[in-house]
Design a protein around this motif. Structure first.
Motif, PDB file in Angstrom:
ATOM      1  N   ARG A 101      75.853   7.514  42.550  1.00 24.46           N
ATOM      2  CA  ARG A 101      76.719   8.578  42.034  1.00 24.46           C
ATOM      3  C   ARG A 101      76.279   8.915  40.619  1.00 24.46           C
ATOM      4  NH1 ARG A 101      82.917   7.817  43.482  1.00 24.46           N
ATOM      5  NH2 ARG A 101      82.835  10.025  42.933  1.00 24.46           N
ATOM      6  N   GLU A 102      75.971  10.179  40.401  1.00 21.98           N
ATOM      7  CA  GLU A 102      75.580  10.621  39.067  1.00 21.98           C
ATOM      8  C   GLU A 102      76.769  10.550  38.125  1.00 21.98           C
ATOM      9  OE1 GLU A 102      74.198  14.568  39.789  1.00 21.98           O
ATOM     10  OE2 GLU A 102      72.670  13.870  41.187  1.00 21.98           O
ATOM     11  N   ARG A 103      76.478  10.359  36.871  1.00 21.51           N
ATOM     12  CA  ARG A 103      77.527  10.338  35.857  1.00 21.51           C
ATOM     13  C   ARG A 103      78.154  11.732  35.770  1.00 21.51           C
ATOM     14  NH1 ARG A 103      76.991   7.267  30.221  1.00 21.51           N
ATOM     15  NH2 ARG A 103      76.892   5.607  31.756  1.00 21.51           N
ATOM     16  N   THR A 104      79.454  11.781  35.618  1.00 18.45           N
ATOM     17  CA  THR A 104      80.150  13.054  35.451  1.00 18.45           C
ATOM     18  C   THR A 104      80.290  13.355  33.962  1.00 18.45           C
ATOM     19  OG1 THR A 104      82.289  11.941  35.506  1.00 18.45           O
ATOM     20  CG2 THR A 104      81.445  12.786  37.600  1.00 18.45           C
ATOM     21  N   PHE A 105      80.203  14.649  33.616  1.00 20.51           N
ATOM     22  CA  PHE A 105      80.293  15.087  32.224  1.00 20.51           C
ATOM     23  C   PHE A 105      81.210  16.302  32.129  1.00 20.51           C
ATOM     24  CE2 PHE A 105      76.064  13.231  32.673  1.00 20.51           C
ATOM     25  CZ  PHE A 105      76.043  12.333  31.619  1.00 20.51           C
ATOM     26  N   PRO A 106      81.854  16.503  30.984  1.00 24.77           N
ATOM     27  CA  PRO A 106      82.634  17.725  30.798  1.00 24.77           C
ATOM     28  C   PRO A 106      81.725  18.948  30.849  1.00 24.77           C
ATOM     29  CG  PRO A 106      83.124  16.117  29.064  1.00 24.77           C
ATOM     30  CD  PRO A 106      81.954  15.598  29.844  1.00 24.77           C
ATOM     31  N   GLY A 107      82.201  20.034  31.454  1.00 21.85           N
ATOM     32  CA  GLY A 107      81.441  21.274  31.552  1.00 21.85           C
ATOM     33  C   GLY A 107      81.466  22.058  30.247  1.00 21.85           C
ATOM     34  N   PRO A 108      80.928  23.291  30.271  1.00 22.88           N
ATOM     35  CA  PRO A 108      80.848  24.106  29.051  1.00 22.88           C
ATOM     36  C   PRO A 108      82.201  24.351  28.393  1.00 22.88           C
ATOM     37  CG  PRO A 108      79.559  25.089  30.817  1.00 22.88           C
ATOM     38  CD  PRO A 108      80.306  23.942  31.412  1.00 22.88           C
ATOM     39  N   ASP A 109      83.282  24.406  29.178  1.00 22.89           N
ATOM     40  CA  ASP A 109      84.607  24.634  28.619  1.00 22.89           C
ATOM     41  C   ASP A 109      85.401  23.342  28.469  1.00 22.89           C
ATOM     42  OD1 ASP A 109      84.145  27.388  28.556  1.00 22.89           O
ATOM     43  OD2 ASP A 109      84.741  27.596  30.654  1.00 22.89           O
ATOM     44  N   GLY A 110      84.772  22.218  28.792  1.00 20.95           N
ATOM     45  CA  GLY A 110      85.458  20.930  28.735  1.00 20.95           C
ATOM     46  C   GLY A 110      85.690  20.465  27.313  1.00 20.95           C
ATOM     47  N   ARG A 111      86.696  19.631  27.161  1.00 21.96           N
ATOM     48  CA  ARG A 111      86.981  19.028  25.874  1.00 21.96           C
ATOM     49  C   ARG A 111      86.817  17.559  26.033  1.00 21.96           C
ATOM     50  NH1 ARG A 111      91.734  20.829  22.731  1.00 21.96           N
ATOM     51  NH2 ARG A 111      90.399  19.974  21.150  1.00 21.96           N
ATOM     52  N   LEU A 112      86.519  16.868  25.292  1.00 20.79           N
ATOM     53  CA  LEU A 112      85.548  16.589  24.276  1.00 20.79           C
ATOM     54  C   LEU A 112      84.161  16.576  24.912  1.00 20.79           C
ATOM     55  CD1 LEU A 112      87.631  13.700  22.858  1.00 20.79           C
ATOM     56  CD2 LEU A 112      87.278  15.824  21.714  1.00 20.79           C
ATOM     57  N   ARG A 113      83.250  17.308  24.350  1.00 22.17           N
ATOM     58  CA  ARG A 113      81.885  17.324  24.865  1.00 22.17           C
ATOM     59  C   ARG A 113      80.905  17.480  23.711  1.00 22.17           C
ATOM     60  NH1 ARG A 113      79.045  21.933  24.926  1.00 22.17           N
ATOM     61  NH2 ARG A 113      80.134  23.885  24.698  1.00 22.17           N
ATOM     62  N   LEU A 114      79.627  17.240  24.023  1.00 20.25           N
ATOM     63  CA  LEU A 114      78.568  17.408  23.036  1.00 20.25           C
ATOM     64  C   LEU A 114      78.324  18.891  22.768  1.00 20.25           C
ATOM     65  CD1 LEU A 114      76.033  14.880  24.574  1.00 20.25           C
ATOM     66  CD2 LEU A 114      77.522  14.491  22.605  1.00 20.25           C
ATOM     67  N   ASP A 115      77.575  19.202  21.700  1.00 21.63           N
ATOM     68  CA  ASP A 115      77.191  20.592  21.439  1.00 21.63           C
ATOM     69  C   ASP A 115      76.293  21.122  22.540  1.00 21.63           C
ATOM     70  OD1 ASP A 115      78.642  20.840  19.132  1.00 21.63           O
ATOM     71  OD2 ASP A 115      76.985  20.230  17.824  1.00 21.63           O
ATOM     72  N   PHE A 116      75.453  20.239  23.092  1.00 14.02           N
ATOM     73  CA  PHE A 116      74.574  20.635  24.182  1.00 14.02           C
ATOM     74  C   PHE A 116      75.303  20.459  25.511  1.00 14.02           C
ATOM     75  CE2 PHE A 116      71.571  19.373  20.879  1.00 14.02           C
ATOM     76  CZ  PHE A 116      70.679  20.428  20.911  1.00 14.02           C
ATOM     77  N   VAL A 117      75.129  21.405  26.416  1.00 10.11           N
ATOM     78  CA  VAL A 117      75.695  21.287  27.755  1.00 10.11           C
ATOM     79  C   VAL A 117      74.768  20.404  28.578  1.00 10.11           C
ATOM     80  CG1 VAL A 117      76.267  22.559  29.865  1.00 10.11           C
ATOM     81  CG2 VAL A 117      76.824  23.526  27.627  1.00 10.11           C
ATOM     82  N   ILE A 118      75.340  19.505  29.352  1.00 10.27           N
ATOM     83  CA  ILE A 118      74.542  18.634  30.211  1.00 10.27           C
ATOM     84  C   ILE A 118      74.438  19.285  31.578  1.00 10.27           C
ATOM     85  CG2 ILE A 118      74.394  16.360  31.271  1.00 10.27           C
ATOM     86  CD1 ILE A 118      75.784  15.307  28.719  1.00 10.27           C
ATOM     87  N   ASP A 119      73.208  19.523  32.013  1.00  8.62           N
ATOM     88  CA  ASP A 119      72.918  20.221  33.272  1.00  8.62           C
ATOM     89  C   ASP A 119      73.033  19.230  34.435  1.00  8.62           C
ATOM     90  OD1 ASP A 119      72.028  21.760  35.348  1.00  8.62           O
ATOM     91  OD2 ASP A 119      70.038  22.147  34.502  1.00  8.62           O
ATOM     92  N   THR A 120      74.236  19.056  34.946  1.00 10.97           N
ATOM     93  CA  THR A 120      74.466  18.090  36.034  1.00 10.97           C
ATOM     94  C   THR A 120      73.964  18.602  37.380  1.00 10.97           C
ATOM     95  OG1 THR A 120      76.702  18.963  36.339  1.00 10.97           O
ATOM     96  CG2 THR A 120      76.448  17.046  34.886  1.00 10.97           C
ATOM     97  N   ASP A 121      73.583  19.881  37.467  1.00  5.86           N
ATOM     98  CA  ASP A 121      73.074  20.435  38.725  1.00  5.86           C
ATOM     99  C   ASP A 121      71.608  20.085  38.974  1.00  5.86           C
ATOM    100  OD1 ASP A 121      75.516  21.601  39.295  1.00  5.86           O
ATOM    101  OD2 ASP A 121      74.992  23.485  38.298  1.00  5.86           O
TER     102      ASP A 121
END
Length: 182
Positions: free
Chosen positions: A63-83
């Motif tokens: 199972r890949e790690r899940t990350f907040p999307g572009p509108d998610g809170r708290l997230r990094l400045d860079f979007v993580i491309d989970t696709d």
């Protein structure tokens, strides 16, 4: 005893950083503290004897790690491309991983020795210069771990230590220690 199916397993003794806890993937959408885990498909056999417990894990699927999307809170400045994750193994998320742990109690000490080989639950990140997204890269690793807790009346002294190779160009050692007083 034997378990077949999705399960969550916790290894270790430290509260601040869970170095030896490697079987389940972290759910970074729920919380960034590493406490929330995703279930892992497994075949688990535990051999319990007077001298300790051996745990054996066959871990099919990943199972890949899940990350907040572009509108998610708290997230990094860079979007993580989970696709578009990248895997070192040609089997990608179908690589079969293996883990084992021996735990015992000796006098005031609770001791755990663990081994994991397979797809790292912690990705490295590749920067895509075209859209400035981070692409998760899941290398194949080997990790040996030790966790020890000493109970001295109201004090709990804790230590976790790992040796990991395959995560980047060189192997490394990491440790975390601490205490609790009640």
């Amino acid at each position: 005893s034997m378990t077949v199916g999705l399960n969550k397993v916790f290894w270790g003794v430290a509260e601040t950083s869970h170095l030896v806890d490697i079987v389940n993937q972290t759910d970074a959408v729920e919380n960034l503290d590493g406490e929330d885990k995703l279930g892992q498909l497994m075949v688990n056999y535990n051999l319990e004897k007077d001298w300790g417990t051996w745990e054996f894990y066959l871990l099919p699927g990943f199972r890949e790690r899940t990350f907040p999307g572009p509108d998610g809170r708290l997230r990094l400045d860079f979007v993580i491309d989970t696709d578009n994750p990248v895997y070192e193994s040609s089997a990608e998320q179908n690589h079969i991983d293996f883990a084992s742990r021996f735990s015992t109690t000796f006098d005031i000490f609770d001791i755990g020795l663990s081994y994991f080989t397979g797809t790292s639950r912690e990705p490295l990140y590749l920067l895509n210069p075209q859209d400035f997204t981070l692409q998760p890269f899941y290398p194949q690793i080997n990790q040996f771990g030790v966790d020890v807790q000493a109970t001295l009346e109201a004090w709990l002294w804790k230590l976790e230590l790992i040796h990991r190779d395959g995560f980047g160009d060189e192997s490394y050692v990491a440790a975390v220690g601490g205490f609790e007083y009640t």
